[in-house]
Design an enzyme around this catalytic site. Structure first.
Site, mmCIF file in Angstrom:
data_model
loop_
_atom_site.group_PDB
_atom_site.id
_atom_site.type_symbol
_atom_site.label_atom_id
_atom_site.label_comp_id
_atom_site.label_asym_id
_atom_site.label_seq_id
_atom_site.Cartn_x
_atom_site.Cartn_y
_atom_site.Cartn_z
ATOM 1 N N GLU A 156 0.848 -1.197 0.000
ATOM 2 C CA GLU A 156 0.000 0.000 0.000
ATOM 3 C C GLU A 156 0.876 1.236 0.000
ATOM 4 O O GLU A 156 2.003 1.204 0.477
ATOM 5 C CB GLU A 156 -0.848 0.051 1.288
ATOM 6 C CG GLU A 156 -2.011 -0.889 1.308
ATOM 7 C CD GLU A 156 -2.754 -0.852 2.638
ATOM 8 O OE1 GLU A 156 -2.432 -0.025 3.516
ATOM 9 O OE2 GLU A 156 -3.666 -1.680 2.780
ATOM 10 N N ARG A 182 -15.618 -9.215 14.621
ATOM 11 C CA ARG A 182 -15.791 -9.571 16.035
ATOM 12 C C ARG A 182 -15.987 -8.303 16.838
ATOM 13 O O ARG A 182 -15.955 -7.205 16.283
ATOM 14 C CB ARG A 182 -14.522 -10.275 16.530
ATOM 15 C CG ARG A 182 -13.304 -9.403 16.236
ATOM 16 C CD ARG A 182 -12.042 -9.884 16.893
ATOM 17 N NE ARG A 182 -10.866 -9.267 16.315
ATOM 18 C CZ ARG A 182 -10.389 -8.076 16.626
ATOM 19 N NH1 ARG A 182 -11.035 -7.309 17.499
ATOM 20 N NH2 ARG A 182 -9.304 -7.599 16.067
HETATM 21 P P1 ADP Z 1 -2.912 -5.258 11.748
HETATM 22 O O1 ADP Z 1 -4.121 -6.026 11.290
HETATM 23 O O2 ADP Z 1 -1.632 -6.030 11.682
HETATM 24 O O3 ADP Z 1 -3.122 -4.557 13.069
HETATM 25 P P2 ADP Z 1 -3.726 -2.988 10.086
HETATM 26 O O4 ADP Z 1 -3.882 -3.161 8.625
HETATM 27 O O5 ADP Z 1 -4.973 -2.976 10.918
HETATM 28 O O6 ADP Z 1 -2.713 -4.111 10.631
HETATM 29 O O7 ADP Z 1 -2.905 -1.676 10.372
HETATM 30 C C1 ADP Z 1 -2.478 -1.352 11.667
HETATM 31 C C2 ADP Z 1 -2.026 0.101 11.715
HETATM 32 O O8 ADP Z 1 -0.971 0.332 10.779
HETATM 33 C C3 ADP Z 1 -3.062 1.125 11.353
HETATM 34 O O9 ADP Z 1 -3.897 1.463 12.430
HETATM 35 C C4 ADP Z 1 -2.215 2.309 10.905
HETATM 36 O O10 ADP Z 1 -1.699 3.002 12.020
HETATM 37 C C5 ADP Z 1 -1.059 1.628 10.225
HETATM 38 N N1 ADP Z 1 -1.285 1.554 8.769
HETATM 39 C C6 ADP Z 1 -1.931 0.576 8.094
HETATM 40 N N2 ADP Z 1 -1.966 0.840 6.760
HETATM 41 C C7 ADP Z 1 -1.322 2.009 6.588
HETATM 42 C C8 ADP Z 1 -0.984 2.818 5.444
HETATM 43 N N3 ADP Z 1 -1.325 2.469 4.202
HETATM 44 N N4 ADP Z 1 -0.290 3.975 5.660
HETATM 45 C C9 ADP Z 1 0.084 4.341 6.911
HETATM 46 N N5 ADP Z 1 -0.187 3.621 8.010
HETATM 47 C C10 ADP Z 1 -0.874 2.467 7.866
#
Ligand code: ADP
Length: 663
Positions: free
Chosen positions: A200, A291
């Site tokens: 991303e 969930r």
């Molecule tokens: P996980 O499921 O491992 O917790 P997430 O996809 O929910 O991962 O992302 C966790 C955190 O990572 C988000 O809350 C955000 O802070 C950061 N994050 C995720 N995607 C991006 C992105 N494209 N750019 C910047 N920060 C991101």
């Protein structure tokens, strides 16, 4: 409604679900591992079944044992909580096959959202905006490199099956891409058994804003507004609030409707959270959690709805208790997660017994969700969260002032916690102004200063002298002592070694024949006198300067002191935790396990000349890798650990012969 349900979880969420059961007159059944036999969730339940040894994969992740316990108990439904099996479609199916209602969405919806890559493809079709990126099936190097170039650096690599921030890597330049892809793949394969990656655009100052959704089996689907979870460490949430500060109604409605569209696209039923990343006016779908979330209480506080009750009603086939137009926001709520961890040591989890626990008083505006009582231990087996503190106010300012008060009065001793960090954030003007994004903690290193305050010499002296007095470690027979005692000579005693923020601290106490005592501390040599006034209050004089230190708690492994307003926690390295043997050898050059850990690899080689700060070994604690570095320059004299060894807290892994100090 059900008469009896089993809760396939532990800790605060198990207790939380049981509270609702009690209120609704539903009998609750707990399951527990050997480590949790006397845990709060077991005591709270009407019935409890053992399901195996402490490691989660042998107990809380054992579908067969949990289903067997549910059948044996006569429960009609299973609530999975969060974590563990809550997003496991096989578990949901196993429940259904055993004639049990799974309190959660249909297995197909869990599967559709379980893969971040697949979920994004689905959302794209449903017209939900995505952050620019690549989530295709082709995973060869060339495709991924080309995708990253197209997206533009910095990019974020994620494991498609990921969670908990594992396998996530920020890549700033194309040069760093190859190695980052390999590392993320390895980590994903070992953590999730699947190495599919997605890439991303990495947003540099985004907010994490998520929408709580709920759907029933009668075709209704609503959103219960947003939560802002931007205050994070290591990409994991620490503080959550609702509503999101500086958020307008149009945006709320647009994101709410997008979240509902996401639910409808997968035939969703039950509680879910659609996570978005927000930058400026744009919002992008990140993932959906199928969930109840850790942070659901802030939504309960602002809506006045009880989400576990909603879950149970929907699972029992009832309609949602409210329609969209009946839902409204009242005031503001903030939740902080109190963790057993050391923010000053890169948020390393802390393990040990909570010897003292005094939470602030609960009220309609102050809620504490916890599964831990005084005397309980935080172990290496499970999540190190101690409690969630949730406050409500008429507006955000009132909630925040309530939060500050509550944090100031929260007393926890025995182990390191993130309370100093939470207090610092609650006191910060930027947080008060609601200027938050996911870079808040990393961008404000001064917040961590309060967490790493070095103890005063008086506090150190009190810690060493308390450690020396620890019951069971002493012998009164001078001839049996191994501490350097000799007749008619000055007596030099090596005091128990202490550890704090990952560093070992040593001291010696010299007693002259005339009875004069001198304490040699890391920061200098002092004449010392001590008066233990009561069990807790101790007066210490260093070079004649007296100061009173409160010894909050003391047991064989940990000491917690209060020095003025500062709390200091020390780990005592003793024979009991396998670390005493090194004391006499002079422990300054030793590399020790900071916690009970599994050795991942040992990089040091015998005879290798190392510089200070060089990584010598890597250990894993609670699924987190920790690099152990050389405390000083030297030569590797001994290697005492091998990959996959389980080592005790304070155990020496590598012994260094220190480079000669030029006097
Ligand atoms: P996980 O499921 O491992 O917790 P997430 O996809 O929910 O991962 O992302 C966790 C955190 O990572 C988000 O809350 C955000 O802070 C950061 N994050 C995720 N995607 C991006 C992105 N494209 N750019 C910047 N920060 C991101």
């Amino acid at each position: 409604m059900f008469h009896k349900i089993l809760i396939a979880n532990r800790g605060e969420i198990a207790c939380r679900v049981m509270r609702t059961c009690r209120r609704l007159g539903i009998a609750s059944v707990a399951v527990y591992s050997e480590a949790d036999a006397s845990a709060r969730h077991v005591a709270m339940a009407d019935e409890a079944y053992p399901i195996g040894p402490p490691p989660a994969r042998e107990s809380y992740l054992r579908i067969d044992r949990i289903v067997a316990a549910a059948r044996a108990s006569g429960a009609e439904a299973v609530h999975p909580g969060y974590g563990f099996l809550s997003e496991n479609a096989d578990f949901a199916e196993a429940c259904a096959e055993a004639g049990l209602v799974f309190v959660g969405p249909p297995p197909a919806a869990i599967r559709a959202m379980g893969s971040k890559a697949q979920a994004k493809a689905l959302m794209e079709k449903a017209g939900v905006p995505l952050v620019s990126g690549y989530h295709g099936a082709a995973q060869d190097e060339a495709t991924l490199h080309e995708a990253a170039r197209q997206i533009g650096f910095p990019v974020l690599i994620k494991a498609s099956a990921g969670g908990g921030g594992k396998g996530m890597r920020v890549v700033e330049t194309e040069d760093a891409l190859g190695p980052a892809i390999s590392a993320a793949r390895r980590e994903a394969a070992s953590s999730f058994g699947e190495d599919r990656l997605l890439i991303e655009k990495y947003l540099t100052r985004p907010r994490h804003i998520e929408i709580q959704v709920f759907a029933d089996t009668c075709g209704q689907c609503v959103y219960l507004f947003e939560r802002d979870c931007s205050i994070q460490r290591r990409h994991q949430k620490v503080i959550e609030e609702a509503p999101a500060p500086h958020f307008n109604a149009d945006r709320r409605a647009a994101m709410g409707e997008a979240a509902v569209a996401a639910c409808r696209a997968v035939g969703y039923v039950g509680a879910g959270t659609v996570e978005f990343i927000v930058e400026g006016d744009a919002f992008y779908f990140m993932e959906m959690n199928t969930r109840l979330q850790v942070e659901h209480p802030v939504t309960e506080m602002i809506t006045g709805q009880e989400l576990v009750e909603w879950q149970l009603r929907v699972a029992a086939g009832e309609r949602l208790p409210c329609t969209q137009t009946e839902l409204a926001i009242h005031g503001a709520a903030i939740e902080v997660r109190i963790y057993a961890e050391d923010p000053a040591q890169d948020f390393r989890p802390a393990i040990g017994r909570i010897t003292h626990l005094l939470p602030p008083r609960r009220s309609a505006q102050l809620r504490i969700d916890t599964g831990v009582r005084a005397g309980d231990s935080i172990t290496q087996y499970y999540d190190p969260m101690i409690a969630k503190l949730i406050v409500h106010g008429e507006d955000r300012a009132e909630a925040l002032s309530r939060l500050r008060d509550a944090l100031a009065g929260y007393e926890i001793a025995g182990i390191a916690t993130n309370l100093p960090l939470l207090r610092a954030i609650a006191a910060s003007p930027d947080f008060a102004a609601g200027v938050v994004d996911t870079g808040f903690i990393p961008r404000n290193p001064q917040l961590l200063v309060a967490c790493a305050s070095t103890p005063s010499a008086h506090a150190l002296a009190a810690a060493f002298l308390s450690a020396r007095q620890t019951p069971g470690e002493q012998t009164d027979d001078p001839f049996a002592a191994t501490d350097g005692w000799a007749l008619n000579l000055d007596r030099a005693e090596v005091l128990p070694t202490l550890m704090q923020h990952g560093a070992t601290l040593t001291a010696r106490l010299i007693t002259t024949v005339a009875g004069q005592e001198t304490l040699i501390l890391p920061e200098g040599t002092f004449t010392v006198a001590a008066q233990f006034m009561s069990r807790q209050r101790c007066r210490i004089a260093l070079n004649g300067v007296w100061r009173t230190i409160t010894v909050l708690t003391r047991d064989t492994t940990h000491i917690t002191l209060l020095d003025g307003a500062e709390t200091q926690v020390f780990t005592v390295l003793t024979a009991a935790n396998g670390a005493a043997e090194a004391v006499s050898a002079g422990s300054g050059g030793d590399v020790r396990a900071p916690l009970p850990a599994r050795v991942v690899r040992v990089q040091a080689e015998l005879g290798q000349v190392v510089t200070q700060g060089e990584t010598l070994a890597v250990v894993e604690v609670m699924k987190m890798e920790i690099a152990l570095t050389a405390p000083s320059a030297g030569t590797v004299a001994e290697i005492l650990a091998a990959p996959d060894d389980m080592v005790a807290e304070g155990a020496v892994l590598v012994r260094l012969e220190q480079a000669e100090n030029k006097e």
